[in-house]
Design a protein around this motif. Sequence first.
Motif, PDB file in Angstrom:
ATOM      1  N   ALA A 148       1.111   4.251  -2.870  1.00 16.04           N
ATOM      2  CA  ALA A 148       0.916   5.680  -2.596  1.00 16.04           C
ATOM      3  C   ALA A 148       2.121   6.499  -3.053  1.00 16.04           C
ATOM      4  CB  ALA A 148       0.657   5.897  -1.110  1.00 16.04           C
ATOM      5  N   GLU A 192      -5.581   7.672  -2.323  1.00 17.41           N
ATOM      6  CA  GLU A 192      -6.257   6.837  -1.321  1.00 17.41           C
ATOM      7  C   GLU A 192      -7.115   5.769  -1.991  1.00 17.41           C
ATOM      8  OE1 GLU A 192      -6.930   5.272   2.330  1.00 17.41           O
ATOM      9  OE2 GLU A 192      -5.434   6.737   1.714  1.00 17.41           O
ATOM     10  N   ARG A 227       0.832  -1.209   0.000  1.00 18.92           N
ATOM     11  CA  ARG A 227       0.000   0.000   0.000  1.00 18.92           C
ATOM     12  C   ARG A 227       0.867   1.260   0.000  1.00 18.92           C
ATOM     13  NH1 ARG A 227      -2.799  -2.846   4.077  1.00 18.92           N
ATOM     14  NH2 ARG A 227      -1.878  -1.461   5.616  1.00 18.92           N
ATOM     15  N   ASP A 253      -7.262  12.135  -2.988  1.00 15.58           N
ATOM     16  CA  ASP A 253      -8.376  11.184  -3.090  1.00 15.58           C
ATOM     17  C   ASP A 253      -8.043  10.036  -4.033  1.00 15.58           C
ATOM     18  OD1 ASP A 253      -9.989  12.538  -1.293  1.00 15.58           O
ATOM     19  OD2 ASP A 253     -11.078  13.631  -2.854  1.00 15.58           O
ATOM     20  N   ARG A 297      -4.761   3.019  -3.019  1.00 13.96           N
ATOM     21  CA  ARG A 297      -4.305   2.248  -1.851  1.00 13.96           C
ATOM     22  C   ARG A 297      -5.363   1.238  -1.420  1.00 13.96           C
ATOM     23  NH1 ARG A 297      -0.734   4.105   2.304  1.00 13.96           N
ATOM     24  NH2 ARG A 297      -2.450   3.757   3.730  1.00 13.96           N
TER      25      ARG A 297
END
Length: 140
Positions: free
Chosen positions: A38, A52, A34, A49, A55
Amino acid sequence: MGTISLGSRSETVRSTDTVDLRVPADPAYLAMIRTATAGLATRLDLTLDEIEDLRIAVDEACSLLLQGRAHPDRAIHAEFEVGPPGSGTLSILITGPVSQLPEGRGYAWAVLQALAGDVITGIGENGAWIKLTYVGRGDQ
């Protein structure tokens, strides 16, 4: 890689970068994948956004490929292809130890389809795989 010709000059330019990450096939290591997602999405100037969303999508893909448990002596492999600057394109091929993916319904699949853009799945000799291709809007 590609070649750009400028009159008598010719230069090779990198059109994509590839990053490989291999971690033990254990849910405890998913944070590394993750975080890599990112970091690479940040290089593409995606919005917070969008980063995220990616992720979360990667986490769901990895969870499907681990089926919620550790697989001792096995690995989960994530290969990231980062598109050229300004493209907002990130492709992630994740291969896990399970030999079969659960049916394409349910929460995890809904999240993948809503957040990841293009989703392709398959089974290979090293296990099941999920490829996510995301083209972000960035700050446009």
